[in-house]
Design an enzyme around this catalytic site. Structure first.
Site, PDB file in Angstrom:
ATOM      1  N   GLU A 220      -0.290  -1.311  10.426  1.00 53.85           N
ATOM      2  CA  GLU A 220       0.983  -0.679  10.100  1.00 53.85           C
ATOM      3  C   GLU A 220       1.115   0.556  10.977  1.00 53.85           C
ATOM      4  OE1 GLU A 220       1.979   0.165   6.093  1.00 53.85           O
ATOM      5  OE2 GLU A 220       1.454  -1.826   5.345  1.00 53.85           O
TER       6      GLU A 220
ATOM      7  N   GLY B 118      -2.221   4.605   8.512  1.00 54.82           N
ATOM      8  CA  GLY B 118      -2.261   4.012   7.184  1.00 54.82           C
ATOM      9  C   GLY B 118      -0.874   3.538   6.807  1.00 54.82           C
ATOM     10  N   CYS B 119      -0.507   3.668   5.538  1.00 55.07           N
ATOM     11  CA  CYS B 119       0.806   3.235   5.073  1.00 55.07           C
ATOM     12  C   CYS B 119       1.907   3.915   5.882  1.00 55.07           C
ATOM     13  CB  CYS B 119       0.963   3.559   3.594  1.00 55.07           C
ATOM     14  SG  CYS B 119       2.593   3.161   2.926  1.00 55.07           S
ATOM     15  N   PHE B 120       2.809   3.123   6.451  1.00 54.92           N
ATOM     16  CA  PHE B 120       3.789   3.717   7.362  1.00 54.92           C
ATOM     17  C   PHE B 120       4.905   4.471   6.664  1.00 54.92           C
ATOM     18  CE2 PHE B 120       5.055  -1.035   8.104  1.00 54.92           C
ATOM     19  CZ  PHE B 120       5.505  -1.169   6.804  1.00 54.92           C
ATOM     20  N   TRP B 121       5.024   4.346   5.346  1.00 53.33           N
ATOM     21  CA  TRP B 121       6.083   5.081   4.644  1.00 53.33           C
ATOM     22  C   TRP B 121       5.895   6.593   4.784  1.00 53.33           C
ATOM     23  CZ3 TRP B 121       5.455   2.040  -0.582  1.00 53.33           C
ATOM     24  CH2 TRP B 121       5.932   0.741  -0.415  1.00 53.33           C
TER      25      TRP B 121
END
Length: 436
Positions: free
Chosen positions: A94, A40-43
């Protein structure tokens, strides 16, 4: 030909190499490995996996798509075209590129962190991030990596199935077209500690402890699910939190630590509801406040950034009657002699019906014959004052300082010692008698 010169060169080369190997750190010469993962969101993914001992570097990027080169904006624009049916091109996901030292941490341990820190059963989404660019993925660079990926997937599927979750949808494929993400995406949560807070996966632990003792100790133990038997079945507010979530801490400091509402509240780090209770949809950010009635979600409030009044208004719309809502949120007024607490004379305190915060002591209440409960002095700091020019009159409105709801008005025709008359709508007061 100059043999003596060649011999000197050889000697110097050997001396140089010996000196070089002597000063280089051992780790720089050690072999490393890397694998590319989509969570999911790579952060959040970058932050989670960088905490595994033995991981040397985690880099955000894009991979698995048809385009050889891409960027964040291009990935988002392509996904919009895909969703509108205007492109059949394979989009990038991502991802994070995890570089690790195999002598310090095994690939299996890295993948345990991968499985445990996201939900691999959601297809083309992760939480509220929807689209093929947020798919779960393992992009391997060797057959050995592929074998470990499949083995850990099958083991984790057994644990998920036992917990009542569905099949894993993670794409497992050879790595292709990897692109490093833009600089501002790298170490994003280090540079922006108030950034997006993820939930840390399904809270289903990977079975067994095949890795070494150090790896096992480093694993985060999942928080247990709340026990439904210990909660209020009729009405219960649950705050779903996450570790390392600054907004969760802010909500706790500004709201939970002083909680006195009649609505029972409890916090949890487990994103799943109590056994037998149901959520309307998956949680995607923290904190998320969910109000349950009879074990079913009736409403939720997602996220918190100091907007305390908005939170209390949300809760008020769930627990107040329509008549109370009209007074509290639309500056309404009940008809004279129809409201609650006109004849309440017991020792105690009148409180905000949403927050439970004290507003007036009963020993400041007096009979004004106005048709509304009247007081000559509020609890210190309980009210805020606002100019009200409605209906061609100039009055001073009073609101609850804790929730911001409208209570009534204050006039200068009250008794000593203040000379004030706080004319309050009884329907937006709750009464708590003093203990015997």
């Amino acid at each position: 030909m100059h043999p003596p010169f060649r011999s000197l060169t050889a000697v110097l080369s050997a001396t140089f190499l010996t000196a070089l190997f002597a000063i280089l750190p051992f780790q720089a010469l050690a072999a490393t490995d890397s694998i590319v993962l989509g969570m999911g969101c790579f952060w959040g993914a970058e932050k989670r996996l960088s905490e595994i001992p033995g991981v040397l570097d985690v880099e955000s990027g894009y991979a698995g798509g048809d385009a050889e080169r891409t960027s964040y904006r291009e990935v988002l624009n392509l996904e919009k075209r895909i969703q509108r049916g205007k492109s059949d091109e394979r989009n990038h996901a991502e991802v994070i590129k995890v570089t690790f030292d195999p002598e310090q941490v095994s690939l299996e341990r890295v993948l345990i962190g991968f499985w445990e820190n996201h939900n691999p059963t959601q297809g083309d989404r992760q939480g509220n991030d929807v689209g093929s660019n947020y798919r779960s993925a393992i992009y391997f660079n060797s057959e050995a990596q592929r074998a470990v990926a499949l083995e850990t997937r099958d083991a984790y599927q057994q644990a998920l199935s036992a917990a009542g979750l569905g099949p894993i949808t993670t794409e497992i494929a050879p790595l292709r077209h990897y692109n490093r993400a833009e600089t501002y995406h790298q170490d994003y949560l280090v540079k922006n500690p108030d950034g997006y807070c993820g939930l840390g996966g399904t809270q289903v632990a990977y079975p067994g402890a095949a890795a070494g003792p150090a790896d096992q100790a480093a694993r985060t133990q999942p928080s247990p699910r709340l026990d439904a038997k210990a909660l209020n079945a009729e009405r219960q507010l649950i705050v779903f939190e996450a570790e390392d979530c600054p907004f969760c801490q802010q909500f706790r400091t500004e709201v939970l630590d002083g909680w006195s509402s009649e609505v029972p509240v409890i916090s949890t780090l487990n994103p799943r509801p109590p056994e037998g209770w149901t959520l309307e949809k998956d949680l995607f950010a923290t904190p998320t406040m969910v109000l349950f009635e009879d074990g079913k979600e009736i409403s939720r409030y997602t996220g918190y950034k100091g907007d305390k009044e908005r939170f209390w208004q949300w809760l008020g719309f769930q627990i107040l009657t329509p008549e109370q809502q009209r007074i509290a949120f639309e500056q309404g007024t009940e008809r004279a002699f129809t409201g609650s607490h006109l004849d309440e004379k017991r020792p105690g305190v009148f409180v905000d019906p949403i927050t439970g915060a004290p507003l007036f002591r009963s020993d400041t209440k007096f009979e004004s014959k106005s048709g509304w409960p009247s007081f000559f002095n509020p609890v210190e700091g309980a009210l805020t004052y606002h100019e009200d020019n409605a209906y061609g009159m100039r009055r001073t409105e009073v609101r609850s300082a804790s929730s911001g709801i409208h209570l009534g008005h204050v006039f200068d025709d009250g008794p000593p010692p203040t000379g004030k008359r706080y004319c309050i709508n009884g329907n937006v007061l709750s009464f708590v008698p003093d203990a015997d």
